[in-house]
Design an enzyme around this catalytic site. Structure first.
Site, PDB file in Angstrom:
ATOM      1  N   SER A 126       0.678  -1.169   0.067  1.00 17.60           N
ATOM      2  CA  SER A 126       0.147   0.093  -0.085  1.00 17.60           C
ATOM      3  C   SER A 126       0.972   1.383   0.065  1.00 17.60           C
ATOM      4  CB  SER A 126      -0.936  -0.177   1.221  1.00 17.60           C
ATOM      5  OG  SER A 126      -0.346   0.018   2.524  1.00 17.60           O
ATOM      6  N   SER A 182       2.710  -2.401   4.124  1.00 14.83           N
ATOM      7  CA  SER A 182       2.911  -0.970   4.196  1.00 14.83           C
ATOM      8  C   SER A 182       4.024  -0.541   3.450  1.00 14.83           C
ATOM      9  CB  SER A 182       2.595  -0.332   5.402  1.00 14.83           C
ATOM     10  OG  SER A 182       3.603  -0.322   6.088  1.00 14.83           O
ATOM     11  N   ASP A 183       3.791   0.759   2.827  1.00 17.70           N
ATOM     12  CA  ASP A 183       5.001   1.165   2.409  1.00 17.70           C
ATOM     13  C   ASP A 183       5.819   1.554   3.819  1.00 17.70           C
ATOM     14  OD1 ASP A 183       7.207   2.389   1.168  1.00 17.70           O
ATOM     15  OD2 ASP A 183       6.178   3.346  -0.153  1.00 17.70           O
ATOM     16  N   TRP A 184       6.975   2.118   3.840  1.00 21.98           N
ATOM     17  CA  TRP A 184       7.537   2.324   5.111  1.00 21.98           C
ATOM     18  C   TRP A 184       6.889   3.458   5.846  1.00 21.98           C
ATOM     19  CZ3 TRP A 184       8.223  -2.090   3.671  1.00 21.98           C
ATOM     20  CH2 TRP A 184       9.109  -3.003   4.090  1.00 21.98           C
ATOM     21  N   ALA A 203       3.942   4.117   6.409  1.00 27.03           N
ATOM     22  CA  ALA A 203       2.666   4.461   5.702  1.00 27.03           C
ATOM     23  C   ALA A 203       1.354   4.214   6.779  1.00 27.03           C
ATOM     24  CB  ALA A 203       2.273   3.778   4.432  1.00 27.03           C
TER      25      ALA A 203
END
Length: 823
Positions: free
Chosen positions: A203, A235-237, A239
């Protein structure tokens, strides 16, 4: 399920085992598994025989859990180079090679491919994505996913969804119509899930329609409910920002060990604010991923041999190089008596884009080195010509000596507040990044010491790139002190593209200079054990005009001139978008001067995305070579000399002028970026605007020519897929003097449609290699979706006939036929 297990165990048995494990885990144990253990790994759970899983950046190489030149990675050509091949089979092999690297590095999940679109050429991570077209993106991305996962390693298509820009990416909301979202931006993800069987999806940071993606219902529908995705949403880091993401279909919050979940999520479940079943389902999906990668007992059935495949890196770059001009058939060069090479990128090329996609190769082959190796009897001279870099580059390792051991390298130390040494090591690069593995705690300072023996005498600008107070000394004398700051609040920029400071010094070749860099860690905010710092240099230029004149004079005396131009790390990188499509520095002036001195001039463009080329008609040949990976120089030499044919076709339109680009904006206004162009992106927008680019989508020349002879469009045969609406059969002839590969492209149009449509859109393509003077039959299957449009919440087929056109690019379609998919 939409994906198949790589183990021989029956999927139903595996699901029963997962259910049993879930019942044995407490709420606290379950929640713990849903946040990373550190920057790159998940938690283990010994009671469940679950080992930690390692995630790694990997769109164009797999870095592993550390960023360290002592553990190098294979640097493959960039995504834009791969997509320029228009070859899903090559993309599948690219995925297999990436999986082999993951196995060698102990990685379970490769964080790629990036399947966002080239909505605007100003997008900062353009190089990391495939194309402006959703079908080409889907074909290449899906093949990559299949290749990675065929080896028991998980792929992670990203960034879901509409993360086609970098400016304000953490907070901006994209406003896009449902139709454009479905037909363009979601389409590659749908294919990666339905046809590629992706085991994970990432995401994105941004919001869509005001809801940040880690909390957005698009994670549930269409991703899971419509497409049948049963994998893990990572998740993107950083996010994941709230407990609201726990109520959404977001599964794993990275990185760890801290996130908004943890004890707060346990409390929310106990208070009835988050259903316990939602947490359990997230853990179920994590355990399902673990079974697929062999982290829950056992190993996947088949894994490729973990080798560093340099031959593939070279082949992939050759297949992606696009020849866009070859006046007078200057190329291939053969074996000229002399070549005058110029341009900073000829000696210091960009083999990859900046940001999290970066890997550290054992070596890179420059165009200059590649030409000299390929043409040992040719006099190959080199002149800088123009400075491209805006910051500094690392000092050459063969000029650096660790003062304590006398061997090659630098001594790096970190100190705590009491002055105690908490890190002491020898490094073999002066560009250092710690991403999650730097010492933590109350740190005071970092020191880098090396004896530097320059290869040439004269002035040079020495300095450093890092955020925070830093001092550089030479032989005990302070020569530079600066407190660099980075604009904005994107941590990727501060870590991976920090600002630099330099000072000019006069050095003598071969003499040892003791360089000492001291950096104040107490004044540097660091996230999750991260730090980026470079001790480096840039040329000291007294006269830019003189550099150009020297290169032009060398070109005048040579049989052929080769100018390598390109971008730098301050132009194409994660964390920021571009503000100009012009080449940095005086490179345009360099090309004009060299071309005026020698009409037999070849320009090689070393960029990951489009640049303007105002001199393109003044030179005889132009090659677009992208970011070519560590074998870039050898691959380029193969193409220049004719050992191999440039195999690429443009995956994105290249403009003549920046002002011509119909969709350019990447800057949110009041926190909102509006995709008001709707379905008209890329070549679709160019066609609607009636403006011609310098080089259209799909364009590319070879060392031979093809004639398109005939087209037949028919319903799919009995053996055809239910998803196929038509079979296009083309007849082509190679009318040149050598074998070559052609990419036959098929487009649809509907001029009299009752529905708003692009002027034409890509519906299918196929590559074919044909011997000189011979003909070949090419078959292109057109998917049913190519004829459909999104309307009122479903896919709709407008009754009637469509025009089918075929040819070598979107602007040159000599064959046409009418066809009704309804029969």
């Amino acid at each position: 399920m939409t994906t198949s297990e790589t183990s021989d165990t029956d999927p139903a048995t595996l699901e029963q085992r997962i259910s049993s494990i879930l019942q044995s885990l407490s709420l606290e144990q379950q929640v713990r598994l849903l946040t990373g253990a550190d920057m790159w790994t998940t938690y283990s759970e010994p009671a469940a025989e679950l080992r930690a899983m390692v995630l790694s950046d990997g769109p164009s190489g797999v870095r592993g859990a550390i960023w360290d030149e002592r553990d190098p990675s294979l640097n493959l050509p960039s995504a834009s180079a791969l997509s320029a091949s228009w070859d899903p089979e090559l993309a599948y092999r690219y995925g297999r090679v990436s999986a082999a690297e993951a196995i060698r590095k102990g990685v379970d999940v490769v964080l790629g491919p990036t399947i966002n679109l080239h909505r605007s050429p100003l997008g900062g991570r353009h190089f990391e994505a495939y194309s402006e077209d959703p079908l080409l993106t889907a074909e290449i991305g899906t093949a990559y996913v299949r290749g990675v996962q065929s080896a028991g390693i998980a792929a992670c298509p990203k960034h879901y969804v509409a993360n086609d820009f970098e400016t304000e990416r953490f907070t901006a909301s994209v406003e896009v119509s449902d139709r454009a979202l479905r037909e363009l931006y979601l389409a590659p993800f749908e294919r990666a899930v339905r046809d590629g069987g992706a085991w994970t999806v990432m995401s994105s940071y941004n919001a869509v329609a005001g809801v940040t993606m880690s909390e957005n219902d698009l994670l549930r529908d269409p991703l899971c409910e419509e497409w049948g995705f049963d994998g893990l949403v990572i998740s993107d880091w950083t996010a994941v920002r709230s407990l609201a993401a726990a109520r959404a279909r977001q599964d794993l919050a990275m990185p760890g060990p801290d996130s908004p979940w943890g004890p707060a999520l346990v409390a929310a479940v106990r208070a009835g604010e988050v259903p316990a079943e939602a947490v359990a389902e997230k853990v179920r999906r994590l355990l399902r991923l673990a079974t697929r990668v062999g982290a829950l007992g056992g190993e996947p059935a088949e894994r490729p041999r973990p080798i560093v495949d340099l031959d593939f890196a070279r082949e992939a770059e050759i297949r992606g190089i696009v020849l866009v001009r070859n006046a007078g058939q200057l190329l291939p060069l053969g074996t000229p008596a002399s070549i005058a090479v110029s341009g900073q990128n000829a000696e210091l090329p960009r083999t990859q884009g900046g940001g999290s996609a970066t890997v550290v190769p054992s070596e890179t082959i420059s165009p200059l080195t590649g030409l000299r190796q390929a043409l040992p009897k040719t006099m190959v001279s080199y002149h800088l010509g123009a400075v491209v870099q805006e910051g500094i580059t690392a000092l050459p390792l063969d000029c650096l000596t660790d003062p304590e051991t006398g061997s090659a390298g630098l001594r790096v130390r970190m100190f705590d507040a009491a002055g105690a040494v908490v890190l002491d090591e020898v490094r073999f690069s002066s560009a250092l990044v710690w991403m999650g593995n730097a010492p933590v705690g109350d740190l005071a300072g970092l020191e880098i010491v090396t004896d530097y023996r320059p290869a040439a005498s004269g002035p040079i600008r020495l300095g450093f790139a890092v955020v925070g107070p830093t001092v550089l000394s030479i032989d005990g004398t302070r020569v530079l002190a600066a407190d660099n700051a980075v604009p904005g609040d994107d941590p990727a920029t501060a870590l991976l593209s920090p600002p630099s400071s330099t000072t000019e010094v006069e050095l003598e070749a071969g003499r040892a200079y003791r360089l000492r860099l001291e950096h104040d860690l107490s004044a540097t905010p660091r996230l999750h054990g991260t730090l980026g710092i470079t001790l480096g240099s840039r040329p000291a230029v007294a006269s830019a005009d003189a550099l150009i004149a020297e290169a032009a004079e060398a070109a005048r005396q040579a049989e052929v001139a080769v100018v390598v131009v390109g971008t730098n790390e301050q132009v194409e990188s994660e964390g920021f978008d571009r503000d100009s499509l012009a080449l940095p520095g005086r490179q345009d002036d360099l090309v004009r001067a060299v071309a005026a001195a020698n009409p037999r001039t070849v320009v090689v463009v070393n960029s990951g995305s489009p640049v303007t080329m105002p001199w393109r008609s003044q030179v005889q040949a132009v090659l677009l070579s992208w970011f070519g990976g560590q074998e870039y120089g050898r691959a380029l030499a193969d193409v220049l000399t004719g050992v191999a044919e440039p195999g690429g076709r443009l995956p994105t339109s290249w403009p003549a002028e920046q002002s011509d680009v119909p969709v350019l904006d990447v800057t949110p206004v009041d926190g909102v970026l509006r995709y008001d162009e709707g379905i008209h992106v890329g070549y679709r927008a160019w066609l609607r605007a009636g403006t011609e680019p310098a080089y259209p989508f799909g364009f590319g020349l070879g060392y031979t020519s093809f004639e398109y002879q005939s087209i037949t469009v028919s319903p799919p045969g009995a053996a055809g897929s239910m998803d196929t609406a038509a079979t296009v059969t083309l007849r082509l002839r190679n009318i040149g003097q050598r074998p070559g590969r052609e990419v036959a492209q098929v487009y649809l149009s509907r001029p009299e449609s009752a529905v708003e449509r692009p002027v034409r859109w890509l519906a299918g393509f196929a590559g074919v290699t044909v011997p000189a003077g011979q003909s070949a039959t090419v078959t292109v299957e057109l998917p049913r979706r190519a004829f459909q449009h999104w309307q009122d919440g479903s896919w709709v087929l407008e009754p009637g006939s469509f025009t089918v056109q075929a040819g070598p690019n979107v602007a040159e379609l000599p064959l046409r036929a009418d066809y009704s998919p309804e029969g």
